[in-house]
Design a protein around this motif. Structure first.
Motif, PDB file in Angstrom:
ATOM      1  N   SER A 177       0.834  -1.204   0.000  1.00 54.30           N
ATOM      2  CA  SER A 177       0.000   0.000   0.000  1.00 54.30           C
ATOM      3  C   SER A 177       0.868   1.253   0.000  1.00 54.30           C
ATOM      4  O   SER A 177       0.551   2.246  -0.654  1.00 54.30           O
ATOM      5  CB  SER A 177      -0.936  -0.001   1.211  1.00 54.30           C
ATOM      6  OG  SER A 177      -0.218   0.178   2.421  1.00 54.30           O
ATOM      7  N   TYR A 178       1.995   1.209   0.729  1.00 52.74           N
ATOM      8  CA  TYR A 178       2.908   2.342   0.716  1.00 52.74           C
ATOM      9  C   TYR A 178       3.580   2.496  -0.646  1.00 52.74           C
ATOM     10  O   TYR A 178       3.782   3.620  -1.130  1.00 52.74           O
ATOM     11  CB  TYR A 178       3.975   2.164   1.797  1.00 52.74           C
ATOM     12  CG  TYR A 178       3.459   2.348   3.201  1.00 52.74           C
ATOM     13  CD1 TYR A 178       2.645   3.418   3.523  1.00 52.74           C
ATOM     14  CD2 TYR A 178       3.789   1.453   4.210  1.00 52.74           C
ATOM     15  CE1 TYR A 178       2.171   3.585   4.811  1.00 52.74           C
ATOM     16  CE2 TYR A 178       3.314   1.614   5.501  1.00 52.74           C
ATOM     17  CZ  TYR A 178       2.506   2.681   5.792  1.00 52.74           C
ATOM     18  OH  TYR A 178       2.037   2.850   7.064  1.00 52.74           O
ATOM     19  N   LEU A 179       3.952   1.374  -1.263  1.00 53.91           N
ATOM     20  CA  LEU A 179       4.575   1.444  -2.589  1.00 53.91           C
ATOM     21  C   LEU A 179       3.626   2.064  -3.605  1.00 53.91           C
ATOM     22  O   LEU A 179       4.049   2.843  -4.469  1.00 53.91           O
ATOM     23  CB  LEU A 179       5.000   0.048  -3.043  1.00 53.91           C
ATOM     24  CG  LEU A 179       6.179  -0.586  -2.288  1.00 53.91           C
ATOM     25  CD1 LEU A 179       6.411  -2.010  -2.752  1.00 53.91           C
ATOM     26  CD2 LEU A 179       7.444   0.239  -2.465  1.00 53.91           C
ATOM     27  N   ARG A 180       2.346   1.729  -3.524  1.00 52.73           N
ATOM     28  CA  ARG A 180       1.363   2.348  -4.424  1.00 52.73           C
ATOM     29  C   ARG A 180       1.224   3.846  -4.139  1.00 52.73           C
ATOM     30  O   ARG A 180       1.034   4.652  -5.055  1.00 52.73           O
ATOM     31  CB  ARG A 180       0.015   1.659  -4.281  1.00 52.73           C
ATOM     32  CG  ARG A 180      -0.039   0.251  -4.864  1.00 52.73           C
ATOM     33  CD  ARG A 180      -1.467  -0.248  -4.939  1.00 52.73           C
ATOM     34  NE  ARG A 180      -2.060  -0.409  -3.624  1.00 52.73           N
ATOM     35  CZ  ARG A 180      -1.990  -1.521  -2.902  1.00 52.73           C
ATOM     36  NH1 ARG A 180      -1.332  -2.578  -3.376  1.00 52.73           N
ATOM     37  NH2 ARG A 180      -2.564  -1.603  -1.723  1.00 52.73           N
ATOM     38  N   ALA A 181       1.339   4.206  -2.858  1.00 49.97           N
ATOM     39  CA  ALA A 181       1.176   5.611  -2.482  1.00 49.97           C
ATOM     40  C   ALA A 181       2.318   6.482  -2.991  1.00 49.97           C
ATOM     41  O   ALA A 181       2.149   7.687  -3.161  1.00 49.97           O
ATOM     42  CB  ALA A 181       1.078   5.731  -0.964  1.00 49.97           C
ATOM     43  N   VAL A 182       3.490   5.886  -3.227  1.00 47.10           N
ATOM     44  CA  VAL A 182       4.644   6.661  -3.680  1.00 47.10           C
ATOM     45  C   VAL A 182       4.321   7.396  -4.979  1.00 47.10           C
ATOM     46  O   VAL A 182       4.506   8.614  -5.092  1.00 47.10           O
ATOM     47  CB  VAL A 182       5.879   5.752  -3.875  1.00 47.10           C
ATOM     48  CG1 VAL A 182       7.030   6.539  -4.485  1.00 47.10           C
ATOM     49  CG2 VAL A 182       6.304   5.144  -2.550  1.00 47.10           C
ATOM     50  N   CYS A 183       3.834   6.674  -5.965  1.00 46.86           N
ATOM     51  CA  CYS A 183       3.549   7.287  -7.266  1.00 46.86           C
ATOM     52  C   CYS A 183       2.262   8.105  -7.241  1.00 46.86           C
ATOM     53  O   CYS A 183       2.087   9.002  -8.064  1.00 46.86           O
ATOM     54  CB  CYS A 183       3.480   6.216  -8.357  1.00 46.86           C
ATOM     55  SG  CYS A 183       5.094   5.448  -8.693  1.00 46.86           S
ATOM     56  N   ASP A 184       1.357   7.792  -6.308  1.00 47.36           N
ATOM     57  CA  ASP A 184       0.175   8.637  -6.161  1.00 47.36           C
ATOM     58  C   ASP A 184       0.575  10.018  -5.673  1.00 47.36           C
ATOM     59  O   ASP A 184      -0.046  11.021  -6.037  1.00 47.36           O
ATOM     60  CB  ASP A 184      -0.807   8.009  -5.159  1.00 47.36           C
ATOM     61  CG  ASP A 184      -1.425   6.726  -5.700  1.00 47.36           C
ATOM     62  OD1 ASP A 184      -1.357   6.517  -6.932  1.00 47.36           O
ATOM     63  OD2 ASP A 184      -1.955   5.935  -4.903  1.00 47.36           O
ATOM     64  N   GLU A 185       1.619  10.069  -4.870  1.00 48.82           N
ATOM     65  CA  GLU A 185       2.070  11.340  -4.296  1.00 48.82           C
ATOM     66  C   GLU A 185       2.977  12.099  -5.262  1.00 48.82           C
ATOM     67  O   GLU A 185       2.844  13.302  -5.437  1.00 48.82           O
ATOM     68  CB  GLU A 185       2.816  11.059  -2.986  1.00 48.82           C
ATOM     69  CG  GLU A 185       2.937  12.252  -2.063  1.00 48.82           C
ATOM     70  CD  GLU A 185       1.624  12.630  -1.426  1.00 48.82           C
ATOM     71  OE1 GLU A 185       1.442  13.830  -1.149  1.00 48.82           O
ATOM     72  OE2 GLU A 185       0.775  11.740  -1.217  1.00 48.82           O
ATOM     73  N   GLU A 186       3.935  11.397  -5.866  1.00 50.33           N
ATOM     74  CA  GLU A 186       4.902  12.029  -6.778  1.00 50.33           C
ATOM     75  C   GLU A 186       5.161  11.090  -7.943  1.00 50.33           C
ATOM     76  O   GLU A 186       5.967  10.168  -7.834  1.00 50.33           O
ATOM     77  CB  GLU A 186       6.221  12.324  -6.049  1.00 50.33           C
ATOM     78  CG  GLU A 186       6.126  13.373  -4.964  1.00 50.33           C
ATOM     79  CD  GLU A 186       7.457  13.582  -4.266  1.00 50.33           C
ATOM     80  OE1 GLU A 186       8.384  12.788  -4.521  1.00 50.33           O
ATOM     81  OE2 GLU A 186       7.570  14.525  -3.472  1.00 50.33           O
ATOM     82  N   GLU A 187       4.525  11.322  -9.060  1.00 50.31           N
ATOM     83  CA  GLU A 187       4.628  10.387 -10.173  1.00 50.31           C
ATOM     84  C   GLU A 187       5.987  10.439 -10.853  1.00 50.31           C
ATOM     85  O   GLU A 187       6.596   9.419 -11.134  1.00 50.31           O
ATOM     86  CB  GLU A 187       3.517  10.661 -11.193  1.00 50.31           C
ATOM     87  CG  GLU A 187       3.510   9.645 -12.321  1.00 50.31           C
ATOM     88  CD  GLU A 187       2.319   9.842 -13.241  1.00 50.31           C
ATOM     89  OE1 GLU A 187       2.143   9.016 -14.149  1.00 50.31           O
ATOM     90  OE2 GLU A 187       1.590  10.818 -13.052  1.00 50.31           O
ATOM     91  N   SER A 188       6.499  11.637 -11.113  1.00 53.56           N
ATOM     92  CA  SER A 188       7.766  11.769 -11.834  1.00 53.56           C
ATOM     93  C   SER A 188       8.898  11.992 -10.838  1.00 53.56           C
ATOM     94  O   SER A 188       9.378  13.110 -10.654  1.00 53.56           O
ATOM     95  CB  SER A 188       7.683  12.933 -12.826  1.00 53.56           C
ATOM     96  OG  SER A 188       6.673  12.702 -13.774  1.00 53.56           O
ATOM     97  N   SER A 189       9.295  10.940 -10.168  1.00 51.72           N
ATOM     98  CA  SER A 189      10.360  11.047  -9.173  1.00 51.72           C
ATOM     99  C   SER A 189      11.149   9.748  -9.143  1.00 51.72           C
ATOM    100  O   SER A 189      10.692   8.707  -9.611  1.00 51.72           O
ATOM    101  CB  SER A 189       9.768  11.333  -7.789  1.00 51.72           C
ATOM    102  OG  SER A 189       9.023  10.221  -7.332  1.00 51.72           O
ATOM    103  N   TYR A 190      12.338   9.824  -8.568  1.00 56.62           N
ATOM    104  CA  TYR A 190      13.146   8.622  -8.413  1.00 56.62           C
ATOM    105  C   TYR A 190      12.480   7.644  -7.459  1.00 56.62           C
ATOM    106  O   TYR A 190      12.585   6.430  -7.625  1.00 56.62           O
ATOM    107  CB  TYR A 190      14.535   8.995  -7.897  1.00 56.62           C
ATOM    108  CG  TYR A 190      15.401   9.647  -8.939  1.00 56.62           C
ATOM    109  CD1 TYR A 190      16.045   8.892  -9.909  1.00 56.62           C
ATOM    110  CD2 TYR A 190      15.586  11.032  -8.960  1.00 56.62           C
ATOM    111  CE1 TYR A 190      16.838   9.487 -10.874  1.00 56.62           C
ATOM    112  CE2 TYR A 190      16.373  11.644  -9.915  1.00 56.62           C
ATOM    113  CZ  TYR A 190      16.999  10.870 -10.867  1.00 56.62           C
ATOM    114  OH  TYR A 190      17.774  11.451 -11.827  1.00 56.62           O
ATOM    115  N   ALA A 191      11.821   8.172  -6.423  1.00 55.32           N
ATOM    116  CA  ALA A 191      11.128   7.295  -5.480  1.00 55.32           C
ATOM    117  C   ALA A 191      10.043   6.490  -6.186  1.00 55.32           C
ATOM    118  O   ALA A 191       9.871   5.294  -5.931  1.00 55.32           O
ATOM    119  CB  ALA A 191      10.526   8.116  -4.342  1.00 55.32           C
TER     120      ALA A 191
END
Length: 650
Positions: free
Chosen positions: A269-283
């Motif tokens: 769920s956290y991994l999915r939240a990463v791109c929900d928060e910042e799509e164009s990022s290294y994270a």
């Protein structure tokens, strides 16, 4: 009425002059317990001792105030300033219940509210604080000039201070509640948001002084975690610190995914939240890579920006500029896993400007050099490196190298890497090796001591969990190996090994293990076609090299010289530094009639001889096969006689 300044002065006298010596004397035995806990590293004992000291101080304060207010109507500090505590309505002495209630409320407002309610003495009409009003008491002065009621300006200032404090408190509580509610969406533990721990992780603080580029504490913690230099617990304090500076970012959710890695649902769920928060990022790129690590990184559901970032990890030397260090470290692990060693070596050289990461980078360089076939350099570097690595890193690297050495020949079980692995495992408490490495190494030790009684076999892996802690695949191989030792059940063992070797759901490592055992039981050269076909379908890597060695070895024993020569040419770039391999190539060339080539291989061996050239009957080393030893000695003796008599030069 008493002046507020006199009341404050009485508090200072009671605390500093009266109570401090008494509490210090009473708690001296507990102070010894605390110091012993600190010296011996028993943090729980030290914490319990310190907590007991706090409780003792509060109990002493409660009894002191209660008894003095009941008996004398004032504490020693209040007596010094001419103050008395009286019943608000009838003015007689206080009852025991009033004294106890007043003391309990007084302690509570100083412990939990930092004495803030004391300011009501500046605003209340009769200068009564909370504990006065709850216990129905009044503090009066015996001096000739008593205090009057507070003026309007005095009351307004104090009321304004109260209002401001309440407003700030509401803002702080609201911020943490909103953060907790926001994280509820991804299943985060909301209690962590209501804590106020702001201590930075020790290794991160230590690395901060010589970190080569400007990065946040969380980015440095992620880099150290990627290098295996800190545990997941080091990420949490940095997350706590970062939340005071900004709202949650993709990097925060990525770190939380590692912190809660034991729960796959929460971590995903956290991994999915990463791109929900910042799509164009290294994270985001890294989270996509982790989520799809079992398959290709490119996903039809990924946007173009996410796909281009994620593909950076999967490429070799191509990379975006100024990538965070943690990103490069995970990319390095990925390249080594893919066995893209040239790209991994290039990335290692570009990261050597980070002093804190040098132990990790050097250990990875050993793996890369080994994978590239530069085994002598890898051994030399590891010998220098082992004494300077921590327990975990030294054990991980030495055990990995020990397995690689023993995969080539059981004669290597006394190598430096195996020596270090045994020593470090003896220092460790509890299982320390990765499950797959432990399983493979246990199998290899078991095989290399085939024919030795159980009580004479080495026990150095038993303390790391023994057979009960092996992977399921290792248990299957071990069970089949035991059947193989029984002549009556050898056919059953061969069938089990063949079934495992042909199981497409198993990883290449375990399929290669099964093929290796099956090949050792093979008596006919006709059935070599199956493992050879599988070997040709494998991607180039260590598993392919290990299986290729076994096939070449078995082809030599079955006198399939052409097949052995074909495999020798394939493995030459990876194994040219190995004496055993050069010895096999000499045997192959001799039996194919390639005398000059055979003599060239012999010359590479003779250059490393420690004895005189006249000692031609004993090999420099021993193969695991008596038949190969015999072939080697015969070919070597004939080549030396021919070379000396005919002056054949390579």
């Amino acid at each position: 009425m008493a002046w507020p300044t006199d009341r404050l002065g009485a508090v200072i006298v009671d605390a500093a002059i009266v109570l401090t010596p008494i509490v210090s004397l009473l708690s001296s035995p507990l102070e010894r317990v605390v110091m012993e806990g600190v010296i011996l590293g028993a943090q729980e004992v030290a914490l319990a001792g310190r907590l007991a000291q706090v409780v003792l101080a509060l109990v002493t304060l409660f009894l002191y105030q209660t008894l003095f207010w009941k008996v004398f109507g004032a504490t020693l500090g209040q007596l010094f300033f001419g103050l008395r505590v009286v019943n608000y309505h009838s003015r007689p002495s206080l009852s025991l219940a009033q004294s106890a209630l007043r003391s309990a409320v007084w302690i509570g407002q100083w412990v939990f509210l930092f004495g803030f309610p004391f300011l009501t003495t500046f605003s209340h009409q009769f200068r009564r604080t909370w504990h006065d009003r709850l216990a129905d008491t009044q503090v009066v002065s015996l001096r000739s000039r008593a205090a009057g009621s507070p003026g309007i300006q005095e009351s307004l200032i104090i009321n304004g201070i109260f209002a401001g404090a309440i407003y700030i408190g509401v803002l702080i509580i609201s911020y943490h509640l909103l953060a907790a509610l926001h994280s509820f969406k991804y299943g985060q533990n909301w209690e962590r948001h209501l804590t106020f721990s702001v201590e930075s992780c020790g290794p991160v603080e230590k690395a901060r002084g010589h970190w080569p580029i400007e990065e946040s504490g969380l980015e440095m913690a992620m880099a150290l975690y990627a290098a295996g230099l800190v545990e997941e617990s080091c990420l949490e304090p940095e997350l706590d610190l970062s939340r005071f500076d900004r709202t949650f970012t993709g990097l925060d959710y990525l770190a939380l995914a590692f912190v809660h890695a034991e729960s796959s649902e929460r971590s995903n769920s956290y991994l999915r939240a990463v791109c929900d928060e910042e799509e164009s990022s290294y994270a985001c790129a890294m989270s996509e890579w982790i989520r799809s690590s079992a398959g290709p990184l490119e996903d039809s559901q990924m946007s173009r920006s996410r796909r281009s970032l994620a593909s950076v990890i999967d490429r070799g030397r191509g990379s975006l500029l100024e990538a965070p260090i943690y990103f490069d470290l995970w990319k390095l692990r990925h390249l080594i896993k893919k066995e893209d060693y040239p790209s991994a070596l290039f990335l290692i050289s570009s990261l050597k400007h980070v002093p804190s990461l040098m132990p990790f980078l050097r250990a990875q360089e050993v793996r890369v050099l080994w994978g590239m076939g530069e085994r002598r350099r890898a051994r030399d570097l590891s010998e220098i490196l082992f004494p300077f690595l921590g327990l975990e890193q030294s054990l991980e690297l030495s055990a990995w190298m020990c397995f690689e050495e023993m995969s080539f020949s059981c004669s290597h079980r006394d190598s430096d890497s195996c020596f270090w692995a045994r020593g470090k495992l003896a220092e460790a408490k509890g299982p320390r090796l990765a499950e797959e490495v432990r399983s493979l190494l246990w199998l290899r030790e078991n095989e290399c001591h085939h024919g030795v009684s159980e009580n004479q076999r080495p026990r150095w892996l038993s303390q790391d969990g023994g057979k009960s802690s092996l992977r399921q695949e290792a248990k299957q191989v071990s069970s089949a190996f035991e059947l193989k030792r029984s002549q009556k059940k050898a056919d059953v063992a061969a069938e089990l090994f063949l079934t495992m070797a042909q199981d497409v759901d198993l990883s290449p490592t375990w399929r290669s293990e099964a093929w290796r055992h099956w090949l050792e039981m093979l008596s006919s050269a006709e059935r070599l076609a199956d493992p050879v076909s599988y070997w040709r379908s494998m991607n180039m890597g260590r598993d392919r090299v290990r299986l290729g060695q076994v096939i070449m070895h078995r082809a030599l024993e079955l006198e399939q010289w052409d097949l052995a020569s074909e495999f020798g040419k394939e493995l030459l770039p990876m194994l040219s530094e190995e004496e055993l391999f050069r010895g096999k190539m000499m045997v192959v060339s001799w039996n194919l009639g390639q005398r000059e080539s055979a003599f060239s291989w012999l010359e590479t061996l003779r250059s490393e001889e420690r004895g005189p050239a006249s000692h031609v009957r004993e090999p420099l080393f021993a193969f695991d096969s008596p038949k190969l030893n015999e072939q080697f000695v015969r070919a070597r003796s004939q080549l030396l006689r021919q070379g000396l008599s005919e002056d054949v030069s390579p």
